[in-house]
Motif scaffolding. Structure first.
Motif, PDB file in Angstrom:
ATOM      1  N   SER A   5     -37.043 -18.763  30.036  1.00 37.37           N
ATOM      2  CA  SER A   5     -35.890 -19.528  30.501  1.00 37.37           C
ATOM      3  C   SER A   5     -35.226 -18.862  31.707  1.00 37.37           C
ATOM      4  O   SER A   5     -34.847 -19.534  32.672  1.00 37.37           O
ATOM      5  CB  SER A   5     -34.870 -19.687  29.364  1.00 37.37           C
ATOM      6  N   HIS A   8     -37.360 -19.342  34.637  1.00 43.18           N
ATOM      7  CA  HIS A   8     -37.181 -20.705  35.142  1.00 43.18           C
ATOM      8  C   HIS A   8     -35.977 -20.771  36.082  1.00 43.18           C
ATOM      9  O   HIS A   8     -36.004 -21.452  37.114  1.00 43.18           O
ATOM     10  CB  HIS A   8     -36.989 -21.654  33.951  1.00 43.18           C
ATOM     11  N   ASP A  12     -35.952 -22.245  39.943  1.00 41.16           N
ATOM     12  CA  ASP A  12     -35.180 -23.419  40.341  1.00 41.16           C
ATOM     13  C   ASP A  12     -34.007 -23.084  41.245  1.00 41.16           C
ATOM     14  O   ASP A  12     -33.415 -23.989  41.845  1.00 41.16           O
ATOM     15  CB  ASP A  12     -34.698 -24.157  39.088  1.00 41.16           C
ATOM     16  N   LEU A  67     -47.480 -18.775  36.950  1.00 41.30           N
ATOM     17  CA  LEU A  67     -46.041 -18.597  36.835  1.00 41.30           C
ATOM     18  C   LEU A  67     -45.509 -17.541  37.799  1.00 41.30           C
ATOM     19  O   LEU A  67     -44.638 -17.841  38.624  1.00 41.30           O
ATOM     20  CB  LEU A  67     -45.655 -18.285  35.385  1.00 41.30           C
ATOM     21  N   THR A  71     -43.708 -18.438  41.563  1.00 40.75           N
ATOM     22  CA  THR A  71     -42.335 -17.972  41.749  1.00 40.75           C
ATOM     23  C   THR A  71     -42.188 -17.244  43.080  1.00 40.75           C
ATOM     24  O   THR A  71     -41.226 -17.466  43.831  1.00 40.75           O
ATOM     25  CB  THR A  71     -41.930 -17.046  40.588  1.00 40.75           C
ATOM     26  N   TYR A 104     -45.387 -24.212  39.545  1.00 35.82           N
ATOM     27  CA  TYR A 104     -44.742 -23.516  38.423  1.00 35.82           C
ATOM     28  C   TYR A 104     -44.517 -24.424  37.209  1.00 35.82           C
ATOM     29  O   TYR A 104     -44.842 -24.059  36.076  1.00 35.82           O
ATOM     30  CB  TYR A 104     -43.408 -22.931  38.888  1.00 35.82           C
ATOM     31  N   HIS A 105     -43.951 -25.603  37.422  1.00 36.14           N
ATOM     32  CA  HIS A 105     -43.369 -26.350  36.312  1.00 36.14           C
ATOM     33  C   HIS A 105     -44.349 -26.864  35.253  1.00 36.14           C
ATOM     34  O   HIS A 105     -44.055 -26.751  34.056  1.00 36.14           O
ATOM     35  CB  HIS A 105     -42.510 -27.494  36.857  1.00 36.14           C
ATOM     36  N   ALA A 108     -45.444 -23.875  33.134  1.00 39.48           N
ATOM     37  CA  ALA A 108     -44.284 -23.300  32.444  1.00 39.48           C
ATOM     38  C   ALA A 108     -43.844 -24.189  31.292  1.00 39.48           C
ATOM     39  O   ALA A 108     -43.505 -23.695  30.205  1.00 39.48           O
ATOM     40  CB  ALA A 108     -43.137 -23.090  33.429  1.00 39.48           C
ATOM     41  N   PHE A 126     -34.851 -23.989  27.716  1.00 42.58           N
ATOM     42  CA  PHE A 126     -35.773 -23.775  28.839  1.00 42.58           C
ATOM     43  C   PHE A 126     -35.281 -24.540  30.067  1.00 42.58           C
ATOM     44  O   PHE A 126     -35.236 -24.002  31.181  1.00 42.58           O
ATOM     45  CB  PHE A 126     -37.173 -24.246  28.449  1.00 42.58           C
ATOM     46  N   SER A 127     -34.896 -25.804  29.877  1.00 41.27           N
ATOM     47  CA  SER A 127     -34.371 -26.596  30.984  1.00 41.27           C
ATOM     48  C   SER A 127     -33.050 -26.025  31.483  1.00 41.27           C
ATOM     49  O   SER A 127     -32.760 -26.070  32.681  1.00 41.27           O
ATOM     50  CB  SER A 127     -34.187 -28.053  30.546  1.00 41.27           C
ATOM     51  N   GLY A 130     -33.437 -23.525  34.250  1.00 45.84           N
ATOM     52  CA  GLY A 130     -33.603 -24.115  35.565  1.00 45.84           C
ATOM     53  C   GLY A 130     -32.299 -24.632  36.136  1.00 45.84           C
ATOM     54  O   GLY A 130     -32.015 -24.476  37.334  1.00 45.84           O
ATOM     55  N   CYS A 167     -41.608 -13.397  34.401  1.00 46.97           N
ATOM     56  CA  CYS A 167     -42.706 -14.263  33.955  1.00 46.97           C
ATOM     57  C   CYS A 167     -43.882 -13.435  33.454  1.00 46.97           C
ATOM     58  O   CYS A 167     -44.485 -13.740  32.421  1.00 46.97           O
ATOM     59  CB  CYS A 167     -43.152 -15.173  35.093  1.00 46.97           C
TER      60      CYS A 167
END
Length: 417
Positions: A5, A8, A12, A67, A71, A104-105, A108, A126-127, A130, A167
């Motif tokens: 997370s 992430h 983002d 990942l 990044t 990535y997404h 991931a 997790f979201s 981001g 990651c």
């Protein structure tokens, strides 16, 4: 899950950074609205095209090495975007960021789904990572670029270095034997794909994406105009837009544990119509309240889009993740030049008015969307892997308005095996 997370967030932050750089491109390089939105387009168009491709690849092969590599690519693009004054080179740099984000997404999301055992609440965390990255982007860009100018953009690569390390650490911690990965994939291969529902969901996500990217690109400039304040007022509005998403994402996961996901998503789209209207028409400082409401309406369904897409296409989770996560932040960039061109021809206020109708169109697409049945696990017999029952099996919970099964409420989802 915590490491994934936070990683992430480190990725983002670069999606948010591209939009946060727009006011500085306008002020330091005298870009028009259309030229500035072209920068956002460069970061999102290529990303929206290749992200489903990366999703299809991860459906066939596990590629966890993507990942940390993606990044670093995302950070490198933003770091290079402020160097030199060439518009084509700037577009190329942010395009590299878009490719990094696209790579990535899907992988991931697949890793997060397996690590979390399909929990809606865990996927919302997790979201959330981001969305926190999005929220921190304008603060990070303002702290660096407003202080030292665009030529200091290489400093913006630091989160990418940290994210790549996180990651790599997370992947070492979560590594499972190959047989475990095969079992998890076998468990998802039994469900039947519902392409009709997935297409409707995708259409709604496109509507949401255009609103989000359009506001992300121009809200900072728009708030400066509406309030008559300085650049800090615009940065604050962008921060509210992103930070409200952090709250909304967690709320979405919790609401999904109490109500059906589709119902929560419909409510969110309906709220967004009213909230965007407030942003466009309410003058002065009160518009910050409507920015926050817009953020909540856009972000409550964020993680639910992902799990719904994965459940509609249980055999193609990488593809589903690439589309639901990719379109959420990518396709809207395609519409940004049109918004910018309309703003140049009329006014920024006029250009933002069409954004009010798009969440309503998304609601219409979602109105007939069924709640996907959650497959229950089948106890493996001798010599065969553990698999999931089909959605039509008696073990599946009923669709309609029924409450989720205790397995969903407790966050133990059988799709990952």
């Amino acid at each position: 899950m915590t490491l994934i997370s936070v990683g992430h967030a480190c990725v983002d932050v670069y999606q948010g950074a591209v939009a946060a750089l727009v006011p500085f491109f306008v002020s330091e390089r005298a870009y028009t609205y259309a030229a500035a939105s072209g920068v956002v387009l460069a970061a999102t168009l290529l990303s929206s095209v290749v992200q489903p491709l990366f999703g299809a690849l991860t459906d066939r092969w596990a590629m966890p090495w993507l990942l940390p590599v993606s990044t670093l690519a995302a950070g490198a693009g933003v770091a290079l975007s402020g160097l030199g004054g060439s518009y084509p080179l700037t577009l190329l740099a942010v395009a590299v960021t878009g490719i990094g984000v696209a790579a990535y997404h899907p992988e991931a999301a697949r890793v997060a789904r397996e690590v979390s055992h399909g929990s809606h609440t865990a996927m919302s965390w997790f979201s959330l990572g981001g969305n926190i990255g999005f929220a921190l982007a304008p603060l990070m860009v303002s702290a660096v670029v407003a202080t030292a100018g665009l030529h200091a953009s290489p400093l913006l690569a630091l989160p990418a270095v940290a994210g790549a390390a996180l990651c790599a650490t997370a992947l070492r911690s979560a590594r499972t034997p190959a047989t475990g990965a095969a079992t998890a994939r076998a468990a998802t291969a039994v469900g039947r794909a519902d392409w009709t529902s997935f297409t409707k969901l995708t259409g709604a996500i496109v509507c949401r994406s255009i609103v989000f990217v359009g506001l992300s690109t121009f809200i900072s400039l728009y708030v400066r105009q509406r309030t008559g304040a300085g650049s800090a007022s615009g940065t604050a509005a962008l921060f509210v837009l992103y930070l409200g998403g952090a709250v909304g994402t967690v709320a979405g996961g919790r609401l999904a544990a109490r109500y059906q996901r589709v119902r929560v998503v419909r409510w969110s789209y309906a709220l967004t119509v009213l909230a965007v209207a407030g942003v466009v028409f309410v003058p002065g400082p009160p518009l910050y309240l409507f920015v926050a409401l817009t953020s909540a309406g856009l972000y409550v369904p964020f993680s639910l889009h992902v799990t719904l897409g994965q459940d509609y296409l249980p055999q193609r989770m990488g593809t589903a993740s690439g589309v639901t996560l990719g379109l959420t932040v990518s396709v809207g960039g395609i519409a940004s030049p049109a918004i910018g061109a309309l703003a140049d021809a009329t006014s920024l206020h006029t250009a933002l008015i069409p954004l009010i109708a798009l969440p309503g169109l998304g609601w219409l697409l979602l109105r007939t969307l069924p709640e996907p049945a959650t497959p229950e696990p089948v106890t493996p017999g001798p010599g065969r892997p553990r698999a999931a029952a089909s959605p039509a099996s008696p073990a599946s919970p009923p669709t309609g308005d029924a409450r989720p099964t205790p397995a969903t409420d407790t966050g133990h989802h059988p799709l990952s095996g």
